[in-house]
Motif scaffolding. Structure first.
Motif, short mmCIF file in Angstrom:
data_model
loop_
_atom_site.label_atom_id
_atom_site.label_comp_id
_atom_site.label_asym_id
_atom_site.label_seq_id
_atom_site.Cartn_x
_atom_site.Cartn_y
_atom_site.Cartn_z
N THR A 272 0.84 -1.35 -0.10
CA THR A 272 0.02 -0.04 0.04
C THR A 272 0.95 1.52 0.01
OG1 THR A 272 -1.96 -0.85 1.22
CG2 THR A 272 -1.68 1.33 1.26
N GLY A 273 0.22 2.23 -0.68
CA GLY A 273 1.24 3.65 -0.59
C GLY A 273 0.16 4.68 -0.84
N LYS A 274 0.42 5.63 0.06
CA LYS A 274 -0.40 7.04 0.11
C LYS A 274 0.18 8.16 0.03
CE LYS A 274 -3.11 6.19 3.72
NZ LYS A 274 -4.05 6.39 4.70
N MET A 275 -0.27 9.30 -0.46
CA MET A 275 0.52 10.58 -0.40
C MET A 275 -0.88 11.66 -0.37
SD MET A 275 2.60 11.18 -3.62
CE MET A 275 1.93 11.29 -5.20
N ALA A 276 -0.52 12.72 0.27
CA ALA A 276 -1.36 13.91 0.02
C ALA A 276 -0.72 15.05 0.61
CB ALA A 276 -2.51 13.42 1.37
N HIS A 277 -1.21 16.27 -0.14
CA HIS A 277 -0.65 17.42 0.17
C HIS A 277 -1.52 17.99 1.28
CE1 HIS A 277 -3.80 19.22 -1.98
NE2 HIS A 277 -3.45 18.64 -3.08
N ASN A 278 -1.38 19.29 1.71
CA ASN A 278 -2.19 19.93 2.71
C ASN A 278 -3.61 19.86 2.63
OD1 ASN A 278 0.28 20.90 4.20
ND2 ASN A 278 0.55 22.41 2.69
N TYR A 279 -4.30 19.67 3.52
CA TYR A 279 -5.72 19.82 3.39
C TYR A 279 -6.14 21.27 3.47
CZ TYR A 279 -6.98 20.53 8.47
OH TYR A 279 -6.79 21.12 9.69
N GLN A 280 -7.41 21.60 3.17
CA GLN A 280 -7.93 22.88 3.32
C GLN A 280 -9.31 23.11 3.60
OE1 GLN A 280 -7.93 24.58 -0.83
NE2 GLN A 280 -8.26 22.47 -1.42
N ASN A 281 -9.59 24.21 4.15
CA ASN A 281 -11.07 24.46 4.40
C ASN A 281 -11.25 25.96 4.39
OD1 ASN A 281 -10.48 26.55 7.01
ND2 ASN A 281 -9.61 24.34 7.49
N LYS A 282 -12.61 26.60 4.21
CA LYS A 282 -12.67 27.80 3.92
C LYS A 282 -12.47 29.02 4.78
CE LYS A 282 -17.65 28.25 5.03
NZ LYS A 282 -19.16 28.26 4.13
N ILE A 283 -11.77 28.70 5.79
CA ILE A 283 -11.24 29.58 6.97
C ILE A 283 -9.80 29.78 6.82
CG2 ILE A 283 -11.17 30.46 9.38
CD1 ILE A 283 -14.15 30.57 8.18
N ASP A 284 -9.22 28.81 6.66
CA ASP A 284 -7.87 28.84 6.71
C ASP A 284 -7.08 28.64 5.50
OD1 ASP A 284 -7.68 28.70 9.74
OD2 ASP A 284 -8.29 26.61 9.43
N GLY A 285 -7.83 28.14 4.28
CA GLY A 285 -7.24 27.82 3.15
C GLY A 285 -6.42 26.61 3.45
N ARG A 293 2.98 11.02 3.72
CA ARG A 293 3.06 9.92 2.97
C ARG A 293 3.27 8.64 3.64
NH1 ARG A 293 8.35 11.60 -0.79
NH2 ARG A 293 7.25 13.37 -2.14
N GLU A 294 2.76 7.58 3.29
CA GLU A 294 2.66 6.31 3.77
C GLU A 294 2.78 5.09 3.01
OE1 GLU A 294 -0.47 6.14 7.31
OE2 GLU A 294 -1.49 4.61 5.60
N TYR A 295 3.78 4.23 3.60
CA TYR A 295 4.09 2.87 2.55
C TYR A 295 4.03 1.71 3.50
CZ TYR A 295 5.75 6.54 -0.55
OH TYR A 295 6.12 7.60 -1.26
N ILE A 296 3.14 0.68 3.32
CA ILE A 296 3.01 -0.60 4.09
C ILE A 296 3.20 -1.60 3.34
CG2 ILE A 296 1.34 -1.24 5.73
CD1 ILE A 296 -0.05 1.22 5.87
N LEU A 297 3.78 -2.65 3.77
CA LEU A 297 3.85 -4.07 3.18
C LEU A 297 3.44 -4.86 4.40
CD1 LEU A 297 7.18 -4.00 1.54
CD2 LEU A 297 5.09 -3.69 0.39
#
Length: 819
Positions: A272-285, A293-297
């Motif tokens: 398994t592999g996952k990656m994500a950039h910064n999350y956002q909302n309408k108050i903080d952007g 980032r996450e990698y699992i075997l």
């Protein structure tokens, strides 16, 4: 003694050569043969599956009287008594009535043998893979929160969720992976669960301290995450590929699972592999420094034989997780970043974060690096009608937290935790209808700090062992079960000195006689002991209506940070101060429940009352003038407290599924808990600010309308739609002393989803498709369990919004391709 040994020897010989009988028959449903139904002899390991004509046969049965249980998914079980004669064939059949599959779910957590959910008096909820897959989530704990009322999580961004059950969390929730205790650095606020969300096929959740078979720390309950065990066609490679995308934080996830079964051998592997950039909302952007980032075997091999089974499995987890610190400009509220340290770091005049970094998948220099390695063996040996289970596991948790922008390769926190898990239990043959189990289990741990600059906890050694006895018996319409357990734990550490490090200008661990050194952790050696127990009853008014009652006493020794902490945890931005004099927590919890599985509805009501002695919690530390104590600039200081506490509340579910409208469902749940601090002196001195416990979730109501289309529409089949209202009331009952917590307004989130199987009509399905919209109307909200709510450097802001808000609207798509 000699005569006793001779008698036992003769008994064993007579048993071994006793004549055997057999049981045969046919199982039907509405007088139609029922294939693959299960026929078991209660309390034994004897059983069989029916063939395509509904026939079954069980051979080599010792003569005697048995209770035979006929069951099949989607039907109510039927029980019959039968007498097996020596050297003779006995015939017994059954005609099952259509019923509720969930009522007859079999659970394996916290019991001596696999037990039907209906007969277990302990509050327990099961989520299968279909239910887990139905919701697109950032981690496995979020999936459980959506499916189990009473389970919440303290979060630090989208990817870190620490489970809480009925208002209790941290080391009070015992998380298991395939029945093995999950051991990492659970003491930290931002320390999540190192488990692959795509590799879990089933989750079992116990609410309360009634699980006696896993050891101490399960004061709040148990979450057992069970990975997939191959069970497909012999000699054929099976598997699935999962692709996952989230629009809010750009999460891209991919997971490949393979399984193979040949005769008695089974193999499984997942990457398994996952990656994500910064999350956002309408108050903080975009919320700076919330990427990951996450990698699992993981891999497993298993053999099933007549004598039992042997299983060997291993997992490798690697995660790079950014943690926001909340620094920003006071006027524009744009996020800023730390580029200097010590006196050169002007917290309120840091430079703005460049725009290109806010949507970048690159991990910034200030982050956490978490690695978790696990290898374990599970074995079961059939000894006549008794069973011996043995497991042994090793885990290593490596945690590095980088918080020095001028020396990005220098870890602020660097700890390695090694854990040895062991478990041995025996379930004797059933005697007079009484199922029993007894055994012992525990852990050995060694935690060591490496080349770091901050030392929030000492190097410690921990040895834990406990013994238990569990019993279950059915008397008429009542299922009674309970047991008792004794645990002992030793925790110790040597003197730990800290002094200046000329090489980098920070601190390091030093020898006792080093010039400039200071004793940060004086040596400690203490034993903790505790007795826990449980007794409960399930009364079956009929196959559809059950009454349940249980009372349980739990025990938990203080964890390392509660008794030993004295320093900064860089990732949490908290200086922890522990108390070496703390004593163990004990609680007494009463549970009452009623479960009704009616023709058109499932109704569950559970009430609980939980009295906790010596409850340990965090409180922000203020000085005599009411100002926050600052030991390390830019970081809060929290001191652990201990007092009596009480938690009480309820969970209700009403799921409507009209049998005349099989395409429609209307599922509703409500969870409510109140947490009271019973330190009357402190409550009085604080004018009521300390009346309530921290981290208590507000009233939570979830309502979901589901539509399942019955036909096939071109390439689409099993098409379903759902719309959901996730309602959280305001939380005005909070731990307000020293502004540890503040009031949280209520909010409602609307979520929708569509799922379907894609493939040609009459052909093999190509893939399952899931489309989902969470927080559809982009509501700006802060959960009271969101730690980022308190990541704030100012007392006021131009927009009136303080702290960091939760994730905004998120559109997601997931594809599961089986093969």
């Amino acid at each position: 003694m000699r005569y006793l040994i001779i008698a036992l020897y003769l008994l064993c010989i007579s048993t071994a050569f006793a004549q055997k009988g057999s049981l045969t028959g046919k199982v039907t449903a509405n007088n139609t043969p029922l294939a693959y139904a299960t026929v078991t002899l209660a309390g034994t390991r004897h059983g069989a599956k029916t063939d395509e004509q509904g026939h079954y046969q069980i051979n080599n049965l010792p003569a005697g009287q048995y209770q035979v249980v006929f069951s099949s998914l989607g039907y109510y079980p039927e029980r019959s008594k039968v007498t097996i004669a020596a050297d003779a064939a006995t015939t017994l059949g059954a005609d099952l009535k259509e019923g509720n599959a969930q009522l007859n779910e079999v659970v394996v957590t916290g019991v001596s043998r696999a037990t039907q959910l209906r007969s277990n008096p302990v509050p327990i909820v099961v989520m299968n893979k279909k239910e887990i897959d139905q919701h697109v989530n950032n981690n496995i704990i979020d999936a459980i929160i959506k499916g189990v009322p009473g389970v919440t999580a303290v979060t630090t961004g989208p990817n870190i969720s620490k489970p809480f059950i009925r208002g209790l969390g941290y080391n009070r929730v015992l998380t298991l992976y395939d029945g093995i205790r999950q051991e990492g650095q659970q003491w930290g606020d931002e320390h999540g669960i190192e488990i692959d969300q795509y590799g879990i096929t089933r989750a079992e959740v116990i609410k309360g301290p009634a699980s006696l078979t896993y050891g101490s720390d399960a004061l709040a309950g148990v979450i057992n995450l069970i990975p997939y065990i191959p069970n497909g066609e012999d000699g054929k490679l099976n598997g699935d590929w999962i692709a996952d995308y989230h629009s809010n934080n750009g999460l891209v996830g991919s997971s490949l699972g393979l399984s193979y079964k040949k005769a008695a051998w089974k193999y499984a592997f997942r990457a398994t592999g996952k990656m994500a950039h910064n999350y956002q909302n309408k108050i903080d952007g975009p919320v700076y420094n919330s990427a990951f980032r996450e990698y699992i075997l993981s891999g497993m091999l298993r053999t099933d034989k007549k004598w039992g089974y042997a299983q060997l499995a291993a997992t490798i987890y690697n995660n790079q997780q950014e943690i926001p610190d909340g620094s920003r400009d006071s006027l524009t509220r744009k996020f800023t970043r730390q580029v200097a340290e010590g006196p050169n770091d002007d917290i309120k005049n840091r430079p703005f974060v460049p725009e290109d970094l806010l949507k970048s998948y690159a991990i910034t220099p200030l982050y956490q690096h978490i690695q978790h390695y696990r290898i374990y063996s599970k074995n079961e040996f059939k000894l006549g009608d008794g069973v011996l289970d043995a497991s042994l596991g090793w885990q290593q948790s490596v945690r590095r937290e980088y918080n020095h922008p001028t020396q990005p390769q220098q870890a602020g926190l660097y700890v390695i935790l090694n854990t040895l898990n062991y478990d041995l239990r025996y379930s004797p043959p059933v005697f007079a209808g009484l199922e029993t189990s007894f055994g012992l289990n525990g852990i050995y741990q060694a935690n060591r700090s490496k080349a770091a600059t901050d030392f929030p906890i000492p190097d410690y050694n921990l040895f834990d062992v406990g013994a238990f006895f569990f019993a279950k018996k059915t008397i008429g319409q009542a299922d009674i079960s309970g047991g008792i357990r004794y645990d002992t734990r030793n925790i110790r550490w040597d003197d730990f000195y800290v002094g200046p490090n000329p090489g980098n200008g920070f601190e390091q661990r030093v020898a006792a006689n080093t010039p400039g050194g200071r004793l940060q952790f004086p040596n400690f050696n203490h034993n903790y002991h505790g007795i826990s127990g449980s007794i409960g009853i399930t009364y079956n008014l009929n196959e559809r209506l059950l009454l349940k009652a249980n009372i349980a006493r739990g025990y938990r020794a203080p964890n390392i940070t509660e008794i030993g902490s004295n320093g900064l945890d860089p990732g949490a931005h908290i200086v922890y101060l522990g108390n070496r004099s703390f004593v163990p927590e004990f609680n007494l919890q009463e549970d009452l429940g009623i479960i009704a599985y009616l023709k058109d509805a499932d109704i569950t009501a559970e009430l609980f009352n939980n009295q906790v002695q010596n409850y340990i919690y965090q409180s922000r530390l203020d000085d005599a003038d009411g100002n926050p104590v600052v030991i390390v600039p830019g970081n809060s200081t929290y001191q652990y407290q201990q007092s009596k506490a009480r938690l009480y509340g309820a969970e209700f579910t009403v799921n409507l599924h009209p049998h005349n409208l099989k395409w429609l469902s209307f599922n509703n749940s409500l969870a409510y808990v109140v947490g009271l601090n019973q330190n009357e002196k402190l409550v009085a001195q604080s004018n009521g600010a300390a009346k309530y416990l921290p981290f208590i979730p507000p009233l939570h109501v979830r309502s979901q309308v589901g539509i399942k289309l019955q036909g096939v529409y071109g390439i689409f089949s099993k098409v379903s739609f759902r719309a959901e209202a996730d309602i959280y009331s305001a939380q005005n009952h909070f731990y307000a002393l020293h502004n540890t917590e503040t009031a949280t307004p209520g909010y409602t989130l609307i979520n929708t989803g569509i799922s379907a199987t894609v493939g040609r009509k009459g052909g093999k399905p190509l893939f399952d498709l899931f489309l989902q919209a969470d927080n559809l109307f982009d509501v700006a909200y802060q959960s009271n369990l969101n730690r980022l709510k308190y990541f704030e450097y100012y007392n006021a802001s131009p927009n009136g919004k303080l702290g960091i808000y939760n994730i905004g609207r998120n559109l997601s798509v997931k594809v599961i391709v089986p093969f």
